[in-house]
Design a protein around this motif. Structure first.
Motif, short mmCIF file in Angstrom:
data_model
loop_
_atom_site.label_atom_id
_atom_site.label_comp_id
_atom_site.label_asym_id
_atom_site.label_seq_id
_atom_site.Cartn_x
_atom_site.Cartn_y
_atom_site.Cartn_z
N LYS A 2 0.82 -1.21 0.00
CA LYS A 2 0.00 0.00 0.00
C LYS A 2 0.86 1.26 0.00
CE LYS A 2 -4.02 -1.94 2.28
NZ LYS A 2 -4.92 -1.87 3.43
N LYS A 3 1.97 1.22 0.74
CA LYS A 3 2.85 2.39 0.78
C LYS A 3 3.46 2.66 -0.58
CE LYS A 3 4.18 2.33 5.61
NZ LYS A 3 5.27 2.28 6.57
N CYS A 5 2.13 1.93 -3.50
CA CYS A 5 1.08 2.50 -4.34
C CYS A 5 0.85 3.97 -4.01
CB CYS A 5 -0.21 1.71 -4.19
SG CYS A 5 -0.16 0.07 -4.90
N TYR A 6 0.85 4.27 -2.72
CA TYR A 6 0.64 5.65 -2.28
C TYR A 6 1.77 6.55 -2.76
CZ TYR A 6 0.03 9.61 0.82
OH TYR A 6 -0.12 10.88 1.32
#
Length: 71
Positions: A2-3, A5-6
């Motif tokens: 997720k990091k 992608c962020y």
């Protein structure tokens, strides 16, 4: 994951932020009369004014999400 992608999304937004158009029809007409240089400055100013509340709302939403996730 997720990091990653962020970070990728934020990098993409910063890279292409100069191509965004953030003007209403009235501001567009005014900017066309000013010329290209001042029009870019006006557009950047509008983007900066829009970014501030979005960052604040995003921060508050993140804090709320984190506090509810731990409970």
């Amino acid at each position: 994951m997720k990091k990653l992608c962020y970070i990728t999304l934020m990098g993409w937004m910063l890279t292409f932020s100069n191509q965004l158009m953030a003007q209403c029809s009235l501001c567009t007409k005014t900017a066309q009369q000013l010329g290209e240089g001042p029009a870019k400055g006006l557009n950047n100013g509008i983007l900066m004014l829009a970014l501030t509340p979005l960052v604040i709302i995003g921060f508050l939403a993140f804090r709320w999400w984190k506090s509810n996730q731990e409970a």
